[in-house]
Design a protein around this motif. Structure first.
Motif, mmCIF file in Angstrom:
data_model
loop_
_atom_site.group_PDB
_atom_site.id
_atom_site.type_symbol
_atom_site.label_atom_id
_atom_site.label_comp_id
_atom_site.label_asym_id
_atom_site.label_seq_id
_atom_site.Cartn_x
_atom_site.Cartn_y
_atom_site.Cartn_z
ATOM 1 N N ASP A 324 82.942 39.463 -31.034
ATOM 2 C CA ASP A 324 81.660 38.767 -31.121
ATOM 3 C C ASP A 324 81.741 37.691 -32.192
ATOM 4 N N SER A 325 81.222 36.528 -31.898
ATOM 5 C CA SER A 325 81.207 35.448 -32.881
ATOM 6 C C SER A 325 80.081 35.678 -33.879
ATOM 7 N N PRO A 326 80.377 35.512 -35.192
ATOM 8 C CA PRO A 326 79.303 35.668 -36.168
ATOM 9 C C PRO A 326 78.303 34.523 -36.055
ATOM 10 N N GLY A 327 77.079 34.786 -36.426
ATOM 11 C CA GLY A 327 76.062 33.747 -36.377
ATOM 12 C C GLY A 327 74.685 34.346 -36.189
ATOM 13 N N LEU A 328 73.677 33.526 -36.448
ATOM 14 C CA LEU A 328 72.293 33.951 -36.289
ATOM 15 C C LEU A 328 71.593 33.050 -35.283
ATOM 16 N N ASP A 329 70.693 33.629 -34.532
ATOM 17 C CA ASP A 329 69.835 32.874 -33.635
ATOM 18 C C ASP A 329 68.645 32.388 -34.449
ATOM 19 N N ASP A 330 68.524 31.060 -34.627
ATOM 20 C CA ASP A 330 67.452 30.508 -35.445
ATOM 21 C C ASP A 330 66.071 30.873 -34.898
ATOM 22 N N ASP A 331 65.929 30.867 -33.579
ATOM 23 C CA ASP A 331 64.636 31.201 -32.985
ATOM 24 C C ASP A 331 64.248 32.647 -33.285
ATOM 25 N N LEU A 332 65.247 33.559 -33.201
ATOM 26 C CA LEU A 332 64.961 34.959 -33.496
ATOM 27 C C LEU A 332 64.614 35.140 -34.970
ATOM 28 N N LEU A 333 65.302 34.396 -35.846
ATOM 29 C CA LEU A 333 64.994 34.470 -37.272
ATOM 30 C C LEU A 333 63.567 33.992 -37.553
ATOM 31 N N ASP A 334 63.199 32.871 -36.947
ATOM 32 C CA ASP A 334 61.844 32.358 -37.141
ATOM 33 C C ASP A 334 60.801 33.313 -36.574
ATOM 34 N N GLN A 335 61.101 33.912 -35.431
ATOM 35 C CA GLN A 335 60.157 34.836 -34.816
ATOM 36 C C GLN A 335 59.961 36.064 -35.702
ATOM 37 N N ALA A 336 61.063 36.575 -36.283
ATOM 38 C CA ALA A 336 60.952 37.734 -37.168
ATOM 39 C C ALA A 336 60.130 37.405 -38.401
ATOM 40 N N LEU A 337 60.308 36.207 -38.952
ATOM 41 C CA LEU A 337 59.516 35.798 -40.102
ATOM 42 C C LEU A 337 58.046 35.598 -39.725
ATOM 43 N N ASP A 338 57.806 35.044 -38.538
ATOM 44 C CA ASP A 338 56.422 34.876 -38.075
ATOM 45 C C ASP A 338 55.741 36.223 -37.887
ATOM 46 N N ASP A 339 56.481 37.213 -37.344
ATOM 47 C CA ASP A 339 55.903 38.530 -37.131
ATOM 48 C C ASP A 339 55.514 39.187 -38.456
ATOM 49 N N ALA A 340 56.305 38.917 -39.499
ATOM 50 C CA ALA A 340 56.041 39.555 -40.792
ATOM 51 C C ALA A 340 55.048 38.782 -41.639
ATOM 52 N N LEU A 341 55.111 37.434 -41.562
ATOM 53 C CA LEU A 341 54.335 36.609 -42.489
ATOM 54 C C LEU A 341 53.307 35.722 -41.802
ATOM 55 N N GLY A 342 53.329 35.675 -40.473
ATOM 56 C CA GLY A 342 52.463 34.754 -39.759
ATOM 57 C C GLY A 342 53.151 33.420 -39.570
ATOM 58 N N PRO A 343 52.598 32.531 -38.746
ATOM 59 C CA PRO A 343 53.226 31.225 -38.497
ATOM 60 C C PRO A 343 53.382 30.436 -39.781
ATOM 61 N N ASP A 344 54.440 29.661 -39.826
ATOM 62 C CA ASP A 344 54.759 28.865 -41.010
ATOM 63 C C ASP A 344 54.036 27.528 -40.919
ATOM 64 N N ASP A 345 52.866 27.454 -41.546
ATOM 65 C CA ASP A 345 52.105 26.213 -41.552
ATOM 66 C C ASP A 345 52.160 25.508 -42.892
ATOM 67 N N GLU A 346 52.773 26.184 -43.885
ATOM 68 C CA GLU A 346 52.806 25.606 -45.220
ATOM 69 C C GLU A 346 53.992 24.671 -45.367
ATOM 70 N N PRO A 347 53.868 23.567 -46.154
ATOM 71 C CA PRO A 347 55.020 22.712 -46.420
ATOM 72 C C PRO A 347 56.039 23.444 -47.272
ATOM 73 N N GLU A 348 57.282 23.032 -47.134
ATOM 74 C CA GLU A 348 58.340 23.670 -47.910
ATOM 75 C C GLU A 348 58.137 23.386 -49.389
ATOM 76 N N PRO A 349 58.300 24.411 -50.260
ATOM 77 C CA PRO A 349 58.077 24.205 -51.685
ATOM 78 C C PRO A 349 59.130 23.279 -52.265
ATOM 79 N N PRO A 350 58.735 22.473 -53.266
ATOM 80 C CA PRO A 350 59.687 21.538 -53.855
ATOM 81 C C PRO A 350 60.683 22.235 -54.753
ATOM 82 N N THR A 351 61.866 21.656 -54.870
ATOM 83 C CA THR A 351 62.876 22.111 -55.808
ATOM 84 C C THR A 351 62.663 21.400 -57.130
ATOM 85 N N PRO A 352 63.322 21.808 -58.215
ATOM 86 C CA PRO A 352 63.100 21.195 -59.509
ATOM 87 C C PRO A 352 63.341 19.694 -59.545
ATOM 88 N N ASP A 353 64.172 19.167 -58.636
ATOM 89 C CA ASP A 353 64.446 17.728 -58.683
ATOM 90 C C ASP A 353 63.492 16.935 -57.803
#
Length: 707
Positions: A324-353
Motif C-alpha cells: 500500500d502506498s503511504p498517504g492521506l486522503d485530503d477529503d477524508l481528513l477534512d471530513q473528519a475535522l468537520d465531523d469533530a469541529l464543524g465546517p471550517d469557516d474561519e480564516p487561517e490564523p496568522p503566523t508570527p511573520d
C-alpha cells in the motif's frame, strides 16, 4: 545562535521541501515525538537538511567532564559519571550531530566494557556508546532501512523513553538518552518493517522538483556555495539566526500550549477515520499539534495545527500491507475535522511573520522563487543540496497539494523481437501466507547486511553452535579460549616463575571465536512464464497471486528480489534485483501475458542476471523461483534447449524452486522434468499456500485416525 565557523549548507538556504523541514523542526521542538523518517529518491536534500538542522538548534549547558551530557539544571537527570559538586564547572557547547553507521554493532550503540582498561589495568569501566553521546542532540541514521531490525528497535525505544539501559559484559547501568532521532532512506533500496515504521513519530516523503524555475534556483545556489562556502554561509547568517531564535522560543512556549478537549476529540476523530492501529498515532498527533502551535507562536491548538500534525503523523501508519502506498486522503481528513469541529469557516490564523499557516513557501532575500515542488540534492557532507527550503527562516505548514506525487514506475517497453499478438493483463487474486522457501545448506554470512529470516547461515547473531580458531574480525569467545589454553599451562611454565607466576598464559593459537547460526536474507529471483499457455485470465490471476504472496514473504524476510519474464520469443529483465518489493509488485501487476513460451531464453536470462549479481561486492546467496507449466514452444528444439539451459544453472549450483502451474486433467509433467534437471524442489502451485497445505496435512491425519 548558529556556529559561524561551520561552513555546512544553511538550512534556511534550502529550496522547497517545506514538509520535510517542518517535520525536523517540530521534532526539535518536541523530542518526545519519537523522531522523523524522511523517505525519498536519491538527490532530494535528505541528508543535507538533517546536517543543517544542528546549526540552528540552541546550545546546551553541560558539566565539564560529563561523558553523558546531562543537564546541570535538571535535578532529575543523573549521570553515571556523577555526582558532581556544586562547584563543578558548567559550560555551553553546540548541539551534537551523531551519525550512526549502518554497520555499527550493538556495543557501539549502547556502549560496553572498556576493553583496553579491562585488559591493561584489570578495571571494569563502562565506555559510553552513541546513545550517550547523542543525549540532548541529534542522532542521524542514513539508509535506516538497511540497519538491522534489533538496532532500529533499540534506537526507537531510547527515543521514546528518553533513557538507555545497558545490561552486557558485566555492566549494569541506566543513563539519559533524549535525542531527536532522524532516519533517511530511499524506498527503492528496501522498506522498513511495518512495526518499525510505526515507531517513528513523523514521516515525510520527498520528491525532486518538477518546476524548471525551482530547479534553476537549486543549481544557482549550489554553484554559489561550491564557489565560496564562507560567503554563501555569511549570506544566510541572518536568516539562520532568526530561524534559531524562533526554534528556541517555540521550545520555551511549548509547555504553555493548551490542547483543549475539542481539539483532542478532533485528533481522536481523525485517527479513527483513518483506521490506524493502536493509540500511538493519537498521542503523536496530539504532541505534533502542540509543537506546531508553539512553532506558530500560539498558546492554543487550532484546527490547522491538528491538520498539519495529521499530515505528518498518520500517512505511514495507515498502510494495511507492504504494497500500500503511504498517504492521506485530503477529503477524508477534512471530513473528519468537520465531523469533530464543524465546517471550517474561519480564516487561517496568522503566523508570527504575518503570513498564514497553510500557504506554500514564501521567498526571501531576492534569491529566486520561494515556492517549489520538492528538492534535489547532492547528499555528501559539506556540499550544497539540489533542493530544500526557501531562504526565509519561516517554515510553512506541511501542505502536499502543490507537491507532485512520485511518478509510478512505467513498464519497460516490449523487446523488438516480441511478435505482435494478443496479450492480456490480469489483476492478481488476494495474496496468502506461503510456505517457507529457502536455499539448501548453511553458508557463512558475508556481511551484517545479509541478516534476514530465510536461509540458514553462520552470522554474528543467532544461537551458538560451536567454536573455532579465531580469524581476523571474528568475535572472541572467552570461555572457549580459556578451555583451549588450560591444557598447555604446565608446558608454558605457569606457577614456576618462568612464565609470569600464577597468571593464566594465553597465546594467539588459543584464541577462539563463537560459531553462531542464524538466518540470512537471499536474492530471490523470480522467473515467470508469461506465455499464452499461462494467459487465461483466471489462471494468470492465480499465478500472480502466488508470486505476490511470495513477494510479501520476501518483504518480511528482508530479501532482495528481481523479476525475469519470458513470452513470445524472448526473455526480459522486468526488474533488476532491488530491495524494494513494492516496486516488484507494481511491475508484476503491469506484466502482460500471451504468445509462445521461450523457456530456454528465460532460464538463460536468469543465468546472466545471477552471474552479474555474483560478481558484486557483498552479493547475497541466490534463490531462483521458476514459475511455469514447463511447456517450451518457441524456436526449434525448444524443449531440448530448455533442458540444456537448466543444466547450466544446475552446474552453477543455483538453489532453485520450480512452482508448477500446470492444470487440467491432461498433464504432461514437464515442470517436474525441468525441476529434476535443475536439481530443484518441485512444488505444485496449490502447495505454495501454507494454509492449504496445513489443512491437507490435518485432513490426512484425521483420516488416518478414523481408519
Amino acid at each position: 545562535m548558529p556556529q559561524q565557523s561551520d561552513l555546512s549548507y544553511p538550512l534556511s538556504a534550502v529550496v522547497g521541501s517545506e514538509d520535510m523541514v517542518l517535520s525536523l523542526v517540530l521534532a526539535s521542538i518536541a523530542p518526545a515525538l519519537g523522531g522523523v523518517l524522511v523517505r525519498g529518491e536519491k538527490g532530494t536534500a535528505k541528508s543535507t537538511a538533517v546536517r543543517a538542522l544542528a546549526r540552528v538548534l540552541p546550545p546546551v549547558r553541560v558539566v565539564e567532564g560529563d561523558r553523558f551530557s546531562t543537564d546541570p539544571d535538571d535535578e532529575a537527570e543523573v549521570s553515571p559519571d556523577g555526582p558532581f559538586g556544586v562547584d563543578a564547572a558548567v559550560t555551553s557547547r553546540p548541539v551534537r550531530l551523531v551519525e550512526l553507521p549502518v554497520g555499527a554493532g550493538e556495543d557501539r550503540v549502547t556502549g560496553s566494557l572498556h576493553l583496553e582498561r579491562a585488559l591493561a589495568d584489570g578495571v571494569a569501566e563502562y565506555e559510553p556508546g552513541l546513545l550517550a553521546r547523542a543525549h540532548r542532540g541529534l542522532l542521524y541514521v542514513d539508509e535506516v532501512n538497511l540497519l538491522h531490525d534489533h538496532l532500529v528497535d533499540l534506537l526507537l525505544d531510547a527515543s521514546a523513553t528518553g533513557r538507555a539501559t545497558v545490561e552486557r559484559d558485566g555492566v549494569s547501568l541506566t543513563h539519559p538518552a533524549r535525542f531527536v532521532l532522524v532516519g533517511t532512506m530511499n524506498p527503492e533500496e528496501g522498506e522498513l518493517r511495518p512495526q518499525l515504521l510505526d515507531r517513528f513519530g513523523l514521516a515525510v516523503d520527498v520528491a525532486a522538483p518538477r518546476d524548471p524555475a525551482t530547479r534553476v534556483e537549486v543549481v544557482r545556489r549550489r554553484l554559489a556555495y561550491e564557489a565560496d562556502p564562507a560567503a554563501f554561509v555569511a549570506r544566510f547568517a541572518q536568516d539562520e539566526h532568526l530561524l534559531a531564535s524562533r526554534i528556541a522560543d517555540a521550545r520555551d512556549l511549548a509547555a504553555s500550549v493548551v490542547l483543549g478537549d475539542a481539539m483532542l476529540l478532533a485528533v481522536a476523530q481523525v485517527c479513527a477515520a483513518f483506521e490506524v492501529d493502536g493509540l500511538r498515532a493519537d498521542i503523536v498527533t496530539a504532541r505534533a499539534a502542540v509543537a506546531h502551535a508553539a512553532w506558530c507562536g500560539r498558546t492554543g491548538v487550532t484546527r490547522e495545527d491538528v491538520r498539519v500534525a495529521a499530515r505528518l503523523a498518520l500517512p505511514h501508519r495507515r498502510r494495511r500491507s507492504p504494497f500500500d502506498s503511504p498517504g492521506l486522503d485530503d477529503d477524508l481528513l477534512d471530513q473528519a475535522l468537520d465531523d469533530a469541529l464543524g465546517p471550517d469557516d474561519e480564516p487561517e490564523p496568522p503566523t508570527p511573520d504575518g503570513g498564514t499557516d497553510g500557504g506554500g513557501g514564501g521567498g526571501g532575500g531576492g534569491d529566486g522563487p520561494g515556492d517549489s515542488d520538492g528538492p534535489a540534492t547532492d547528499e555528501r557532507p559539506g556540499t550544497a543540496p539540489e533542493g530544500g527550503t526557501s531562504s526565509t527562516p519561516d517554515v510553512p505548514s506541511a501542505r502536499t497539494d502543490d507537491v507532485p506525487a512520485p511518478q509510478p514506475h512505467a513498464p519497460q517497453p516490449e523487446p523488438p523481437q516480441q511478435p505482435a499478438g494478443p496479450t492480456t493483463t490480469a489483476a492478481a487474486d488476494a495474496p496468502f501466507r506461503t510456505r517457507l522457501l529457502q536455499a539448501r545448506g548453511t553458508t557463512r554470512g558475508r556481511s551484517r547486511s545479509d541478516a534476514g529470516r530465510r536461509s540458514r547461515a553462520e552470522s554474528a547473531t543467532g544461537r551458538r553452535t560451536g567454536a573455532r580458531p579465531a580469524s581476523r574480525g571474528g568475535s572472541l569467545h572467552l570461555l572457549e579460549t580459556l578451555r583451549a589454553a588450560i591444557p598447555h599451562q604446565a608446558a608454558r611454565g605457569r606457577g614456576t616463575g618462568a612464565g609470569g607466576g600464577d597468571r593464566l598464559l594465553i597465546e594467539r593459537s588459543d584464541l577462539r571465536e563463537a560459531v553462531r547460526e542464524g538466518r540470512e536474507a537471499n536474492l530471490v529471483l523470480f522467473c515467470v512464464d508469461a506465455s499464452g499457455s499461462m494467459a487465461a485470465r483466471s489462471r494468470m490471476a492465480a499465478v500472480k497471486a502466488t508470486i505476490l504472496s511470495l513477494l510479501l514473504d520476501a518483504y518480511q524476510r528482508r530479501d532482495t528480489v528481481g523479476l525475469v519474464t519470458f513470452r513470445g520469443s524472448a526473455a526480459e529483465l522486468l526488474l533488476p534485483p532491488t530491495g524494494s518489493v513494492d516496486v516488484a509488485a507494481a511491475r508484476l501487476e503491469q506484466m502482460p501475458a500471451g504468445g509462445r513460451t521461450p523457456l530456454a531464453e528465460g532460464l538463460a536470462e536468469c543465468a546472466r542476471v545471477l552471474d552479474r549479481e555474483r560478481r558484486r561486492a557483498g552479493a547475497r546467496r541466490p534463490l531462483l523461483v521458476v514459475v511455469t507449466d514447463g511447456r517450451a514452444t518457441s524456436g526449434p528444439n525448444a524443449l531440448t534447449r530448455s533442458l540444456e539451459a537448466a543444466d547450466v544453472l544446475a552446474a552453477d549450483g543455483v538453489d532453485t524452486v520450480v512452482v508448477d502451474c500446470e492444470a487440467g486433467p491432461m498433464r504432461l509433467g514437464l515442470a517436474r522434468t525441468l525441476a529434476a534437471r535443475l536439481g530443484a524442489e518441485h512444488l505444485p502451485v496449490g502447495t505454495v499456500d501454507a494454509s492449504a497445505l496445513d489443512a491437507a496435512v490435518r485432513g490426512s491425519i484425521l483420516r488416518g485416525r478414523a481408519a
